[in-house]
Design a protein around this motif. Structure first.
Motif, mmCIF file in Angstrom:
data_model
loop_
_atom_site.group_PDB
_atom_site.id
_atom_site.type_symbol
_atom_site.label_atom_id
_atom_site.label_comp_id
_atom_site.label_asym_id
_atom_site.label_seq_id
_atom_site.Cartn_x
_atom_site.Cartn_y
_atom_site.Cartn_z
ATOM 1 N N SER A 109 50.168 23.766 -67.698
ATOM 2 C CA SER A 109 50.533 23.783 -66.207
ATOM 3 C C SER A 109 51.744 22.837 -66.280
ATOM 4 O O SER A 109 52.538 23.094 -65.411
ATOM 5 N N TYR A 110 51.703 21.753 -67.083
ATOM 6 C CA TYR A 110 52.867 20.853 -66.981
ATOM 7 C C TYR A 110 54.202 21.505 -67.203
ATOM 8 O O TYR A 110 55.240 21.282 -66.663
ATOM 9 N N ASN A 156 54.554 24.663 -66.388
ATOM 10 C CA ASN A 156 54.873 25.731 -65.252
ATOM 11 C C ASN A 156 54.664 26.951 -65.865
ATOM 12 O O ASN A 156 55.324 28.161 -65.494
ATOM 13 N N GLU A 213 52.645 30.417 -66.835
ATOM 14 C CA GLU A 213 51.757 31.177 -66.195
ATOM 15 C C GLU A 213 50.533 31.500 -67.296
ATOM 16 O O GLU A 213 50.746 31.820 -68.647
ATOM 17 N N ASN A 250 53.431 16.298 -60.278
ATOM 18 C CA ASN A 250 53.086 17.273 -59.310
ATOM 19 C C ASN A 250 52.267 18.635 -60.176
ATOM 20 O O ASN A 250 51.150 18.967 -59.751
ATOM 21 N N SER A 251 52.953 19.079 -61.282
ATOM 22 C CA SER A 251 52.266 20.236 -61.865
ATOM 23 C C SER A 251 50.868 19.876 -62.332
ATOM 24 O O SER A 251 50.083 20.790 -62.292
ATOM 25 N N LEU A 252 50.873 18.732 -62.839
ATOM 26 C CA LEU A 252 49.299 18.223 -63.496
ATOM 27 C C LEU A 252 48.495 18.317 -62.325
ATOM 28 O O LEU A 252 47.245 18.566 -62.341
ATOM 29 N N ASP A 260 48.633 19.390 -59.268
ATOM 30 C CA ASP A 260 48.075 20.568 -58.643
ATOM 31 C C ASP A 260 46.853 21.300 -59.646
ATOM 32 O O ASP A 260 46.029 21.734 -59.139
ATOM 33 N N TRP A 261 47.271 21.225 -60.832
ATOM 34 C CA TRP A 261 46.310 22.002 -61.758
ATOM 35 C C TRP A 261 44.889 21.322 -61.765
ATOM 36 O O TRP A 261 43.814 22.027 -61.705
#
Lengths: 196, 196
Positions: free
Chosen positions: B4-5, B7, B9, B170-172, B174-175
């Protein structure tokens, strides 16, 4: 062994069991081993091995190669961990269960390593010697001793080849012949050097 | 979290306990997790994390940096391993002993990590986020759940800072908010996101 392989000078300090309580509080985490290098004290076996491997050319050259090495080293570590659990278990019923687990896990892992050794023509992780081979050699000696001298790679001709390849490297051979060993050892790698 | 960090898929496949006996023989070593990437199936948590960390920029840039990360990750792994041993021990006397061991080891390791976090201004291994921080975050959540929601970093303000730094990416974030979690979890990292 990694230090010897790289012909790096080092001092191998070992403590008698009765001295450990006195030494323990002087180590960073109350654990052994510790690598003293320059003014740093580095703990944890795995990271120490990987760090030294990079210095002496026993690590991979890219992320994919390092992955191969790490996965092999970790698989061997799983078997060794289970062997130690068996060795130190004092409850007889549980000891038997751990042994069952060990004898179930070992052929699964050794079969994968044997396939690796075929593909890599006598090496565990890549088509050349890496620290995964050295970890394999050390684990082999320990497990063989824990299982009362059972030659656990008897059915794996290509893992025997790995052992032979390592024991033919002069720097390793020299170290194995001169290193201090435990008096409780039944099997010592140097037995196999003199036979060859 | 590493995927996720970066980004990247990915599909997160989990199995219900009752399906595991059916799935187990289809995995390379009869173990989880397995990373399927292109046509390869990669086993072993540590090597998978390190491999992905290198891809997404959460690994070190040289041997010294990788050593710092590896040592920190391994220390956290030691605590987590002991916590799991406690969780799965069924013999009450032994369970108590494992708990003692855990409560003795945790402050030793957390004190070292706290000092790291001071030196690195809110990160575990280097002066920037690495996969050691992510391993810390995951271990923290697990240990807190195993110890019935005890906030094990309560006395470590700089480890709280590490957590806060990670939960602000943010990426973390969100996950963590969308990932599937276990119904047995009392504490979920996302509780602390919504509070901030």
């Amino acid at each position: 062994m990694i230090l010897s392989y790289g012909n790096l000078e080092f001092e191998d300090i070992r403590y008698a069991k009765e001295d450990w309580p006195k030494i323990k509080p002087t180590t960073p985490l109350g654990q052994m081993p510790v690598l003293h290098i320059n003014d740093k004290s580095i703990t944890q076996t795995g990271p120490i091995c990987r760090y030294l491997a990079n210095i002496v050319g026993l690590a991979g050259n890219n992320n994919e190669e390092n992955l191969e090495i790490d996965v092999a080293a970790e698989m061997i570590g799983d078997v060794l961990k289970t062997a130690y659990e068996y060795r130190f278990e004092t409850d007889e019923t549980r000891k038997e269960k751990v042994k069952e687990r060990l004898l179930e896990l070992m052929p699964i892992i050794f079969t994968v390593l044997e396939e690796n050794a075929i593909r890599n023509q006598g090496y565990i992780a890549l088509d050349r010697v890496t620290f995964a081979d050295i970890i394999f050699l050390c684990a082999y000696e320990d497990i063989r001793n824990i299982l009362e001298n059972t030659d656990v790679i008897n059915d794996y001709p290509n893992l025997q080849e790995v052992k032979k390849n390592l024991l033919s490297i002069n720097s390793l051979k020299d170290w194995i012949q001169k290193r201090p060993t435990l008096p409780i050892f039944i099997y010592d790698l140097k037995n196999d050097i003199s036979n060859e």
